[in-house]
Motif scaffolding. Structure first.
Motif, PDB file in Angstrom:
ATOM      1  N   GLY A   7      95.954 122.161   8.803  1.00  0.00           N
ATOM      2  CA  GLY A   7      96.391 123.640   8.401  1.00  0.00           C
ATOM      3  C   GLY A   7      96.393 124.066   9.783  1.00  0.00           C
ATOM      4  O   GLY A   7      96.444 125.844  10.033  1.00  0.00           O
ATOM      5  N   GLY A   8      96.648 123.802  10.561  1.00  0.00           N
ATOM      6  CA  GLY A   8      96.872 124.769  12.100  1.00  0.00           C
ATOM      7  C   GLY A   8      98.026 125.513  12.508  1.00  0.00           C
ATOM      8  O   GLY A   8      98.022 126.569  13.632  1.00  0.00           O
ATOM      9  N   THR A   9      98.581 125.150  11.126  1.00  0.00           N
ATOM     10  CA  THR A   9      99.879 126.243  11.535  1.00  0.00           C
ATOM     11  C   THR A   9      99.833 127.845  10.878  1.00  0.00           C
ATOM     12  O   THR A   9     100.424 128.348  10.705  1.00  0.00           O
ATOM     13  N   LEU A  12      95.492 131.892   8.659  1.00  0.00           N
ATOM     14  CA  LEU A  12      94.160 131.171   9.260  1.00  0.00           C
ATOM     15  C   LEU A  12      94.419 130.632  10.785  1.00  0.00           C
ATOM     16  O   LEU A  12      94.150 130.470  11.794  1.00  0.00           O
ATOM     17  N   GLY A  13      94.972 129.460  10.801  1.00  0.00           N
ATOM     18  CA  GLY A  13      95.372 128.165  11.594  1.00  0.00           C
ATOM     19  C   GLY A  13      95.475 128.121  12.588  1.00  0.00           C
ATOM     20  O   GLY A  13      95.108 128.294  13.449  1.00  0.00           O
ATOM     21  N   SER A  31      99.103 119.117  10.708  1.00  0.00           N
ATOM     22  CA  SER A  31      99.656 119.901   8.972  1.00  0.00           C
ATOM     23  C   SER A  31     100.560 119.219   8.297  1.00  0.00           C
ATOM     24  O   SER A  31     101.149 118.230   9.451  1.00  0.00           O
ATOM     25  N   ARG A  33     103.775 119.433   9.240  1.00  0.00           N
ATOM     26  CA  ARG A  33     105.165 119.330   9.625  1.00  0.00           C
ATOM     27  C   ARG A  33     104.611 118.855  10.811  1.00  0.00           C
ATOM     28  O   ARG A  33     105.302 117.267  11.656  1.00  0.00           O
ATOM     29  N   VAL A  36     100.244 114.868   8.808  1.00  0.00           N
ATOM     30  CA  VAL A  36      99.166 114.754   8.579  1.00  0.00           C
ATOM     31  C   VAL A  36      99.496 115.155   6.981  1.00  0.00           C
ATOM     32  O   VAL A  36      99.403 116.798   7.279  1.00  0.00           O
ATOM     33  N   ASP A  37      99.610 114.051   5.810  1.00  0.00           N
ATOM     34  CA  ASP A  37      99.222 115.468   4.704  1.00  0.00           C
ATOM     35  C   ASP A  37      97.718 115.089   4.458  1.00  0.00           C
ATOM     36  O   ASP A  37      96.909 114.024   3.482  1.00  0.00           O
ATOM     37  N   VAL A  57      91.686 124.734   7.132  1.00  0.00           N
ATOM     38  CA  VAL A  57      91.873 125.827   6.586  1.00  0.00           C
ATOM     39  C   VAL A  57      93.742 125.527   5.992  1.00  0.00           C
ATOM     40  O   VAL A  57      94.450 126.905   6.351  1.00  0.00           O
ATOM     41  N   THR A  58      93.839 123.987   5.902  1.00  0.00           N
ATOM     42  CA  THR A  58      94.945 123.960   4.744  1.00  0.00           C
ATOM     43  C   THR A  58      94.735 125.384   3.440  1.00  0.00           C
ATOM     44  O   THR A  58      94.199 125.597   3.276  1.00  0.00           O
ATOM     45  N   ASN A  59      96.047 125.225   3.004  1.00  0.00           N
ATOM     46  CA  ASN A  59      96.011 126.200   2.192  1.00  0.00           C
ATOM     47  C   ASN A  59      97.236 125.436   0.721  1.00  0.00           C
ATOM     48  O   ASN A  59      98.143 124.905   1.549  1.00  0.00           O
ATOM     49  N   PHE A  72      93.256 121.379  -3.702  1.00  0.00           N
ATOM     50  CA  PHE A  72      91.526 121.537  -3.258  1.00  0.00           C
ATOM     51  C   PHE A  72      90.977 120.281  -3.041  1.00  0.00           C
ATOM     52  O   PHE A  72      89.865 120.040  -2.558  1.00  0.00           O
ATOM     53  N   SER A  95      86.401 129.017   2.594  1.00  0.00           N
ATOM     54  CA  SER A  95      86.562 129.586   1.556  1.00  0.00           C
ATOM     55  C   SER A  95      86.178 131.276   1.592  1.00  0.00           C
ATOM     56  O   SER A  95      86.551 131.413   2.433  1.00  0.00           O
ATOM     57  N   GLN A 132      89.639 139.026   1.887  1.00  0.00           N
ATOM     58  CA  GLN A 132      91.193 138.668   1.618  1.00  0.00           C
ATOM     59  C   GLN A 132      91.599 138.851   3.341  1.00  0.00           C
ATOM     60  O   GLN A 132      90.535 139.965   3.743  1.00  0.00           O
ATOM     61  N   PHE A 133      91.757 138.365   3.872  1.00  0.00           N
ATOM     62  CA  PHE A 133      93.070 138.876   5.334  1.00  0.00           C
ATOM     63  C   PHE A 133      93.386 140.349   5.344  1.00  0.00           C
ATOM     64  O   PHE A 133      94.203 140.593   4.141  1.00  0.00           O
TER      65      PHE A 133
HETATM   66  N1  LIG Z   1      94.507 134.040   2.863  1.00  0.00           N
HETATM   67  C1  LIG Z   1      93.833 134.823   2.765  1.00  0.00           C
HETATM   68  O1  LIG Z   1      93.633 136.076   2.713  1.00  0.00           O
HETATM   69  C2  LIG Z   1      92.334 134.287   2.528  1.00  0.00           C
HETATM   70  C3  LIG Z   1      91.404 135.100   2.197  1.00  0.00           C
HETATM   71  C4  LIG Z   1      89.933 133.927   2.323  1.00  0.00           C
HETATM   72  C5  LIG Z   1      89.942 132.866   2.790  1.00  0.00           C
HETATM   73  N2  LIG Z   1      91.367 132.249   2.831  1.00  0.00           N
HETATM   74  C6  LIG Z   1      91.422 130.698   2.856  1.00  0.00           C
HETATM   75  O2  LIG Z   1      91.788 130.412   4.277  1.00  0.00           O
HETATM   76  C7  LIG Z   1      92.686 128.810   3.894  1.00  0.00           C
HETATM   77  C8  LIG Z   1      93.364 129.025   4.637  1.00  0.00           C
HETATM   78  O3  LIG Z   1      94.689 130.362   3.867  1.00  0.00           O
HETATM   79  P1  LIG Z   1      95.947 131.147   4.635  1.00  0.00           P
HETATM   80  O4  LIG Z   1      96.679 131.714   4.107  1.00  0.00           O
HETATM   81  O5  LIG Z   1      96.204 130.761   6.416  1.00  0.00           O
HETATM   82  O6  LIG Z   1      97.367 129.332   4.483  1.00  0.00           O
HETATM   83  P2  LIG Z   1      98.467 129.101   4.943  1.00  0.00           P
HETATM   84  O7  LIG Z   1      99.170 130.264   5.708  1.00  0.00           O
HETATM   85  O8  LIG Z   1      99.332 128.904   3.741  1.00  0.00           O
HETATM   86  O9  LIG Z   1      98.711 128.187   6.230  1.00  0.00           O
HETATM   87  C9  LIG Z   1      98.624 126.439   4.975  1.00  0.00           C
HETATM   88  C10 LIG Z   1      98.039 125.241   5.691  1.00  0.00           C
HETATM   89  O10 LIG Z   1      98.184 124.351   5.560  1.00  0.00           O
HETATM   90  C11 LIG Z   1      99.487 123.294   5.933  1.00  0.00           C
HETATM   91  N3  LIG Z   1      98.796 122.263   4.367  1.00  0.00           N
HETATM   92  C12 LIG Z   1      99.458 122.960   3.240  1.00  0.00           C
HETATM   93  N4  LIG Z   1      99.983 122.130   2.683  1.00  0.00           N
HETATM   94  C13 LIG Z   1      98.588 120.748   3.934  1.00  0.00           C
HETATM   95  C14 LIG Z   1      98.644 119.675   2.862  1.00  0.00           C
HETATM   96  N5  LIG Z   1      99.380 119.110   2.112  1.00  0.00           N
HETATM   97  N6  LIG Z   1      98.270 118.607   4.058  1.00  0.00           N
HETATM   98  C15 LIG Z   1      98.736 119.093   5.456  1.00  0.00           C
HETATM   99  N7  LIG Z   1      98.820 120.400   6.145  1.00  0.00           N
HETATM  100  C16 LIG Z   1      98.380 121.071   4.937  1.00  0.00           C
HETATM  101  C17 LIG Z   1      99.775 124.452   5.802  1.00  0.00           C
HETATM  102  O11 LIG Z   1     101.210 123.641   7.278  1.00  0.00           O
HETATM  103  P3  LIG Z   1     102.747 122.934   6.129  1.00  0.00           P
HETATM  104  O12 LIG Z   1     102.952 123.528   5.573  1.00  0.00           O
HETATM  105  O13 LIG Z   1     103.234 122.323   7.802  1.00  0.00           O
HETATM  106  O14 LIG Z   1     101.247 121.197   5.964  1.00  0.00           O
HETATM  107  C18 LIG Z   1      99.486 125.598   6.784  1.00  0.00           C
HETATM  108  O15 LIG Z   1      99.143 125.192   8.002  1.00  0.00           O
HETATM  109  C19 LIG Z   1      93.222 128.547   2.597  1.00  0.00           C
HETATM  110  O16 LIG Z   1      92.252 127.780   2.484  1.00  0.00           O
HETATM  111  C20 LIG Z   1      92.302 130.109   1.665  1.00  0.00           C
HETATM  112  O17 LIG Z   1      91.629 129.351   0.703  1.00  0.00           O
HETATM  113  C21 LIG Z   1      92.596 132.669   2.571  1.00  0.00           C
END
Ligand SMILES: NC(=O)c1ccc[n+]([C@@H]2O[C@H](COP(=O)([O-])OP(=O)(O)OC[C@H]3O[C@@H](n4cnc5c(N)ncnc54)[C@H](OP(=O)(O)O)[C@@H]3O)[C@@H](O)[C@H]2O)c1
Length: 255
Positions: A7-9, A12-13, A31, A33, A36-37, A57-59, A72, A95, A132-133
């Motif tokens: 989830g490096g893109t 958070l990643g 990710s 892209r 890797v799924d 850090v996928t989502n 998940f 989490s 939450q961020f």
């Molecule tokens: N946002 C918040 O406020 C918050 C707060 C606390 C914790 N979190 C946790 O932090 C994590 C990341 O959140 P975020 O908001 O940074 O997410 P995000 O911006 O939506 O990024 C999700 C990442 O996951 C990758 N991804 C999605 N499906 C995938 C798959 N099947 N295989 C591999 N990679 C996959 C995406 O890239 P591709 O689309 O290229 O696959 C992307 O790099 C989550 O677990 C969330 O629960 C978030």
């Protein structure tokens, strides 16, 4: 130290990858892209080969329990299985503060299942719960703006910069294997109303949408109003504040 960031893109990643590189780690950002799924497991095992740690850090972009659980639960199972096969000694998983205080509600229930699968899995997993961020109001706005109106749930949140969470995740990876949960990480300012933060983002970016504040119904709503999403007393409170972040280089820019 070789670290794989799944989830490096993402929001958070990207900071996790930056922070790991700035500390001189050998970093592989993955990710879908990059082929890797984590849901199907395609490409995962070879990508983990030779890693000392993997950070998940996928989502998935849903608030619904069913799709979130499918995501998940399968990502946790696939990651544990591939890490076992490839001899990766440590998994670090992000989490959300309070996921277990919402009675299994929707997306939050799925994060509880993800945590449990990792804590019960064969490979040592360190769970870091973050609030939450600061970026979260912007994420909500981009998913729930319909014409001139943005629908924003009335959540009480104590937001934290995604960059600060990334630093804590890299600290966890650098500390080595630990099976369990670290203290919560949260922002430094008292809890705020998510719709008010969304309005501040709109103002900062010069957008004119109006925010419709929607109360969360039922037991989850009561839990959130009572502070379910706020950090425990031993939580680490880390800057910047939302206002500092909003005005700084990591904050949103005008549309
Ligand atoms: N946002 C918040 O406020 C918050 C707060 C606390 C914790 N979190 C946790 O932090 C994590 C990341 O959140 P975020 O908001 O940074 O997410 P995000 O911006 O939506 O990024 C999700 C990442 O996951 C990758 N991804 C999605 N499906 C995938 C798959 N099947 N295989 C591999 N990679 C996959 C995406 O890239 P591709 O689309 O290229 O696959 C992307 O790099 C989550 O677990 C969330 O629960 C978030």
């Amino acid at each position: 130290m070789r670290v794989v960031v799944l989830g490096g893109t993402g929001v958070l990643g990207r900071y996790v990858v930056q922070e790991a590189r700035s500390r001189g780690f050998d970093v592989v950002a993955l990710s879908r892209r990059s082929g890797v799924d984590l849901v199907t497991g395609d490409g995962l095992a070879p990508a983990l080969r030779g890693a000392d740690a993997a950070i998940d850090v996928t989502n998935v972009q849903t608030v619904r329990g069913g799709p979130a659980a499918r995501f998940f639960e399968s990502t946790a199972r696939n990651l544990q299985a591939a890490a076992t096969r490839e001899g990766v000694a440590h998994l670090v998983v992000v989490s959300i503060v309070g996921v277990d205080r919402l009675g299994g509600f929707g997306y939050y229930g799925a994060k509880v299942a993800q945590e449990r699968l990792h804590l019960d899995g064969p490979v040592d997993a360190t769970i870091l719960r973050a609030t939450q961020f600061h970026e979260f109001p912007g994420q909500v706005l981009s998913r729930s703006t319909f014409g001139p109106v943005a629908v924003v749930p009335a959540l009480r949140v104590q937001t934290v910069a995604a960059r600060s969470v990334a630093e804590a995740l890299i600290d966890a990876a650098a500390s080595g294997p630990l099976r369990g949960r670290l203290p919560d990480v949260a922002g430094p300012a008292p809890a705020r109303d998510l719709p008010a933060l969304a309005r501040a983002v709109l103002e900062r970016t010069g957008r004119r949408s109006s925010v419709l504040r929607v109360p969360v119904p039922g037991a989850p709503g009561r839990a959130v109003r009572a502070g379910a999403l706020l950090p425990a007393a031993d939580g680490a409170l880390v800057g910047p504040t939302f206002e500092e972040w909003l005005a700084g280089t990591d904050g949103p820019t005008s549309a």
